[in-house]
Design an enzyme around this catalytic site. Structure first.
Site, short mmCIF file in Angstrom:
data_model
loop_
_atom_site.label_atom_id
_atom_site.label_comp_id
_atom_site.label_asym_id
_atom_site.label_seq_id
_atom_site.Cartn_x
_atom_site.Cartn_y
_atom_site.Cartn_z
CB SER A 115 -0.91 0.04 1.16
OG SER A 115 -1.66 -1.04 1.17
N1 SAM Z 1 -0.22 -4.95 4.42
C1 SAM Z 1 0.33 -5.39 3.11
C2 SAM Z 1 1.75 -5.03 2.88
O1 SAM Z 1 2.08 -4.16 3.90
O2 SAM Z 1 2.22 -5.19 1.81
C3 SAM Z 1 -0.44 -5.03 1.92
C4 SAM Z 1 -1.61 -5.82 1.57
S1 SAM Z 1 -2.33 -5.85 0.23
C5 SAM Z 1 -3.05 -4.19 -0.18
C6 SAM Z 1 -3.97 -6.87 0.58
C7 SAM Z 1 -3.43 -8.32 0.99
O3 SAM Z 1 -4.66 -8.80 1.58
C8 SAM Z 1 -3.20 -9.21 -0.06
O4 SAM Z 1 -1.93 -9.64 -0.03
C9 SAM Z 1 -4.22 -10.27 -0.48
O5 SAM Z 1 -3.68 -11.49 -0.89
C10 SAM Z 1 -4.79 -10.33 1.12
N2 SAM Z 1 -5.96 -10.78 1.29
C11 SAM Z 1 -7.06 -10.75 0.81
N3 SAM Z 1 -8.36 -11.32 1.14
C12 SAM Z 1 -7.51 -12.11 2.22
C13 SAM Z 1 -8.14 -12.86 3.36
N4 SAM Z 1 -9.18 -13.27 3.19
N5 SAM Z 1 -7.20 -13.55 4.30
C14 SAM Z 1 -6.00 -13.21 4.25
N6 SAM Z 1 -5.53 -12.24 3.45
C15 SAM Z 1 -6.10 -11.92 2.38
#
Ligand code: SAM
Length: 217
Positions: free
Chosen positions: A64
């Protein structure tokens, strides 16, 4: 590869993107000064690692925008002794920021390769106060509950009940909520059997996919 001055790039990011936009929590600003954001992106993105935008990390997911990571962290109101749950490990950058500020960080990621990559970067950087699990984060991480704070780093259609259930009374949940292509960053406070929600600002996140999130297409 160009000789990049990452320390200078990081200082400018903190001054021009965070302080200039009102991020004031000293613990948050200090964490951003310390964590080497470029370590969480592929080498081809080193030059833009401290830019004012998200970057791709594989599997159609993103690390992000720095300001959004800072704002969400500030909204958690951490003091230092908390147990925090993050949903959506992604690159692991948000975790590193949290590891600098709070006591124990637990994170759930649905993609195994992202979880493994984040774990190896965090280990290499010397963080030891965290654990990562692969699975559906909309269901939380029951074994390690209760949490003082929960942060969801993907866009949700509503508040996942399981996450509220795993929070301590008085705990905070920070979550982008709304449609699949635009959400409102929301702070949810747990008060006994009820919750109080307040809206912070508009935002845009990849979807939270899971049993208590969006259904996989
Ligand atoms: N916090 C992260 C970073 O610092 O890089 C950014 C996260 S990215 C915007 C969103 C993440 O949420 C992705 O890696 C995606 O695979 C994960 N995600 C989406 N749905 C999810 C779920 N139900 N459980 C776990 N992870 C999930």
């Amino acid at each position: 590869m160009k000789n990049l001055d990452f320390d200078m790039m990081r200082r400018r990011m903190v001054e021009e993107q965070l302080i200039a936009r009102g991020i004031a929590d000293r613990k948050v600003l200090e964490a951003f000064m310390k964590v080497p954001r470029h370590e969480f992106v592929r080498e081809e993105f080193f030059e833009s690692a401290y830019g004012d935008h998200p970057l791709p990390i594989g599997n159609n997911q993103t690390i992000s925008q720095p300001y959004m990571v800072a704002l969400m962290t500030e909204c958690l109101g951490l003091k230092g002794d908390e147990r925090v749950l993050e949903i959506g490990t992604g690159s692991g950058y948000q975790m590193a920021i949290l590891c600098q500020i709070a006591k124990e960080i637990y994170s759930v990621e649905r993609f195994k390769d992202l979880a493994e990559n984040a774990d190896s970067v965090l280990k290499r950087l010397g963080y030891a106060n965290y654990a990562i699990k692969v699975g559906d984060g909309t269901l939380g991480w029951e074994d390690r509950a209760p949490y003082d704070a929960v942060i969801v780093t993907a866009g949700a259609p509503g508040i996942p009940r399981s996450l509220v259930g795993q929070m301590k009374d008085g705990g905070r949940l920070v979550i982008p909520m709304g449609g699949e292509f635009g959400q409102v960053l929301t702070v949810v406070r747990k008060k006994g059997d009820t919750v109080e929600a307040s809206e912070v600002c508009g935002c845009m996140f990849v979807p939270l996919i899971g049993r208590e999130g969006w259904q996989k297409k």
